[in-house]
Design an enzyme around this catalytic site. Structure first.
Site, short mmCIF file in Angstrom:
data_model
loop_
_atom_site.label_atom_id
_atom_site.label_comp_id
_atom_site.label_asym_id
_atom_site.label_seq_id
_atom_site.Cartn_x
_atom_site.Cartn_y
_atom_site.Cartn_z
N ASP A 114 -6.53 -11.49 12.20
CA ASP A 114 -6.35 -10.06 11.99
C ASP A 114 -6.58 -9.73 10.52
O ASP A 114 -6.58 -10.62 9.65
CB ASP A 114 -4.93 -9.64 12.41
CG ASP A 114 -4.76 -8.12 12.50
OD1 ASP A 114 -5.78 -7.40 12.44
OD2 ASP A 114 -3.61 -7.67 12.62
N LYS A 115 -6.77 -8.43 10.28
CA LYS A 115 -6.86 -7.89 8.92
C LYS A 115 -5.72 -6.89 8.77
O LYS A 115 -5.44 -6.14 9.71
CB LYS A 115 -8.22 -7.19 8.77
CG LYS A 115 -8.56 -6.60 7.44
CD LYS A 115 -8.12 -5.20 7.12
CE LYS A 115 -8.27 -4.11 8.11
NZ LYS A 115 -7.82 -2.78 7.61
N HIS A 116 -5.07 -6.89 7.61
CA HIS A 116 -4.04 -5.87 7.37
C HIS A 116 -4.29 -5.23 6.01
O HIS A 116 -4.54 -5.93 5.02
CB HIS A 116 -2.64 -6.49 7.39
CG HIS A 116 -1.57 -5.52 7.04
ND1 HIS A 116 -1.08 -4.61 7.95
CD2 HIS A 116 -0.93 -5.25 5.87
CE1 HIS A 116 -0.16 -3.85 7.36
NE2 HIS A 116 -0.06 -4.22 6.10
N SER A 117 -4.21 -3.92 5.96
CA SER A 117 -4.39 -3.22 4.69
C SER A 117 -3.06 -2.62 4.25
O SER A 117 -2.27 -2.16 5.08
CB SER A 117 -5.43 -2.11 4.88
OG SER A 117 -5.30 -1.16 3.86
N SER A 157 8.69 -7.42 4.90
CA SER A 157 8.45 -6.35 5.85
C SER A 157 7.05 -6.50 6.49
O SER A 157 6.91 -6.48 7.72
CB SER A 157 8.57 -5.01 5.11
OG SER A 157 8.11 -3.96 5.90
N ARG A 182 15.27 1.63 3.51
CA ARG A 182 14.67 1.43 2.16
C ARG A 182 13.95 2.70 1.72
O ARG A 182 14.02 3.12 0.58
CB ARG A 182 13.69 0.26 2.19
CG ARG A 182 14.37 -1.11 2.23
CD ARG A 182 13.36 -2.20 2.56
NE ARG A 182 12.26 -2.26 1.62
CZ ARG A 182 11.00 -2.57 1.95
NH1 ARG A 182 10.67 -2.85 3.20
NH2 ARG A 182 10.08 -2.62 1.03
N THR A 229 -4.45 3.82 11.12
CA THR A 229 -5.46 3.51 12.14
C THR A 229 -5.14 4.18 13.49
O THR A 229 -6.03 4.65 14.19
CB THR A 229 -5.55 1.98 12.30
OG1 THR A 229 -5.93 1.45 11.03
CG2 THR A 229 -6.58 1.57 13.34
N LYS A 239 5.98 -8.54 10.58
CA LYS A 239 5.23 -7.88 11.65
C LYS A 239 3.92 -8.63 11.95
O LYS A 239 3.54 -8.80 13.09
CB LYS A 239 4.93 -6.42 11.25
CG LYS A 239 6.19 -5.56 11.29
CD LYS A 239 5.97 -4.16 10.74
CE LYS A 239 5.85 -4.14 9.26
NZ LYS A 239 6.16 -2.89 8.58
N LYS A 240 3.25 -9.06 10.89
CA LYS A 240 1.94 -9.74 11.09
C LYS A 240 2.13 -11.10 11.75
O LYS A 240 1.33 -11.52 12.57
CB LYS A 240 1.20 -9.87 9.75
CG LYS A 240 0.64 -8.57 9.26
CD LYS A 240 -0.57 -8.14 10.09
CE LYS A 240 -0.40 -6.76 10.66
NZ LYS A 240 -1.52 -6.35 11.52
N1 URA Z 1 4.36 -1.47 4.36
C1 URA Z 1 5.29 -2.08 5.13
O1 URA Z 1 5.07 -2.32 6.32
N2 URA Z 1 6.45 -2.44 4.55
C2 URA Z 1 6.72 -2.22 3.24
O2 URA Z 1 7.80 -2.58 2.79
C3 URA Z 1 5.75 -1.57 2.46
C4 URA Z 1 4.56 -1.20 3.05
#
Ligand code: URA
Length: 438
Positions: A80-83, A183, A168, A120, A187-188
């Protein structure tokens, strides 16, 4: 141990044990800890710092608060790619189908736009009928069928992060690298990946604007990814001016379809270039190509021969959207929008286009969200005609704002004009990829 005893440790500058962190994160997602106790500890972390071990333990505990996807029955590398988010940042819609066409399985879990940055999921929902609410089983089915799935975060993915991030956000404790890493990576890592490439943005439109800080974030993300056994690499990329031709949901999807159809307009070349850079990095990470040059060639090939577009068509059909937009992408653009032209106030070279201002203005006319519960208008947006380095004459159109009514443009048109800086000297080109972190 009571929450106040754990808070006291961090308040006094001590490192927390793995057990204490586990208790904290469990307290977050089970609701045993009160919000004021969670935010007190997070503020103490923010002020007194976290070690790499603490960062990785928070990541693991948040990951394990939910489920990890299992794609072991898919016989392909999973990547995967995450931005980290930007303005006009739309590369996912090119990268996912291009990688799928090269034999990579892509479970792309994405987010929605917030503030000046786009998301997205909002771009995809501009496609009539497209469904981003997929279960794990539906994500797997899409990956088996067309090589990729584009979906939103489910309740099963790192629920502790969902709660912690909201707190936060409300207590000014987002911009701290170890918490950002925990964070994003919790998720990734739930995607069950072999490889991950991160697009860490830098510049005015990024959530970290300083290059040195963006590099620090990229290195920290890669270190945690590797600690969890995922080949994680990062490109730190420029977000000084908006990426490509359009900012706005349907408009950005339209731009990606033009790229996949080999009809890339000049102003969208950087969108294609960044998509190719990120996707080719993944091909090398997955061992599908041996060199970056060969990998770039391969990505350009699957765009040129239409196989990436074909994957996108299959995916749209599978996720409930209207695949005919692949033949007629202009159907995505509403024709009855008001156009407000932004004119150059001097002759010379475009020296700067403030992406933060552009992102905020598109959001203000309905294209984005101020708070997570807001809805978005998929149709509106901004066409970035003049790019940094272009020569313009006074009175030339440098951009066009597209709104539902001409009146809606009034509060932002002067601000948009101010986003453009014109100078008599030609500026030095800004490199798109500012750093590579392995
Ligand atoms: N994106 C996230 O998913 N978490 C963060 O803490 C900052 C940006």
């Amino acid at each position: 141990m009571r929450p106040q005893d754990i808070i006291k440790q961090k308040r006094d500058g001590k490192a927390l044990s793995d057990g204490e962190i586990a208790e904290f994160i469990r307290g977050v997602w089970t609701g045993v800890w009160e919000d004021y106790q969670i935010t007190a500890l997070v503020m103490a972390m923010f002020v007194n710092g976290l070690t790499l071990r603490e960062q990785n333990t928070i990541t693991r505990e948040m990951l394990e608060s939910g489920k990890v996807m299992d794609f072991s029955d898919i016989d392909a590398p999973k990547a995967d790619k995450h931005s980290t988010g930007g303005v006009g940042d739309k590369t996912s819609l090119v990268i996912a189908p291009a990688l799928a066409a090269c034999g990579v399985a892509v479970p792309m879990i994405s987010g929605r736009g917030l503030g000046h940055t786009g998301g997205t999921l909002d771009k995809l929902e501009a496609i009539p009928g497209y469904n981003v609410r997929l279960s794990f089983a539906e994500i797997k089915r899409a990956m088996k069928h067309c090589g990729f799935a584009l979906a939103g975060q489910t309740d099963e993915i790192a629920p502790a992060d969902r709660k912690l991030y909201a707190l936060r956000d409300a207590t000014a404790t987002v911009p701290y690298i170890p918490l950002i890493v925990a964070s994003i990576m919790s998720k990734k890592l739930a995607e069950g990946l072999d490889a991950l490439v991160l697009d860490v943005k830098t510049g005015k439109g990024a959530f970290i604007s300083e290059l040195s800080e963006s590099k620090r974030l990229a290195s920290a993300l890669c270190a945690t990814g590797k600690a969890f056994g995922v080949d994680t690499q990062a490109l730190v990329t420029d977000m000084t001016e908006p990426l490509g031709l359009y900012v706005g949901n349907a408009l950005e999807t339209y731009e990606c379809l033009l790229i996949l159809r080999n009809e890339t307009p000049r102003e969208a070349l950087r969108t294609r270039e960044l998509s190719v850079e990120l996707a080719s990095n993944v091909l090398v990470q997955c061992g599908i190509e041996r060199t970056p040059a060969k990998a770039r060639e391969r990505i350009l090939e699957v765009i040129a021969d239409g196989s990436a577009l074909e994957r996108f068509r299959q995916n749209i059909e599978l996720q409930g959207g209207d695949p005919r937009i692949c033949e007629k992408p202009e159907k995505l653009i509403k024709t009855r929008l008001a156009e407000t032209r932004i004119l150059a106030d001097a002759s010379g070279f475009i020296k700067d286009v403030d992406s933060l201002v552009v992102g905020d203005c598109v959001s203000a006319v309905g294209g984005g969200r101020v708070k997570a519960s807001d809805s978005v208008d998929h149709a509106v947006g901004f066409k970035c005609i003049a790019k940094i380095g272009d020569r313009v004459k006074k009175g030339d159109t440098v951009g066009i704002l597209l709104t539902r009514t001409a009146k809606a443009a009034l509060p932002v048109s002067e601000k948009l004009k101010g986003a453009y800086k014109i100078s008599p000297e030609e500026p030095k080109p800004i490199r798109l990829v500012r750093a590579r972190i392995k």
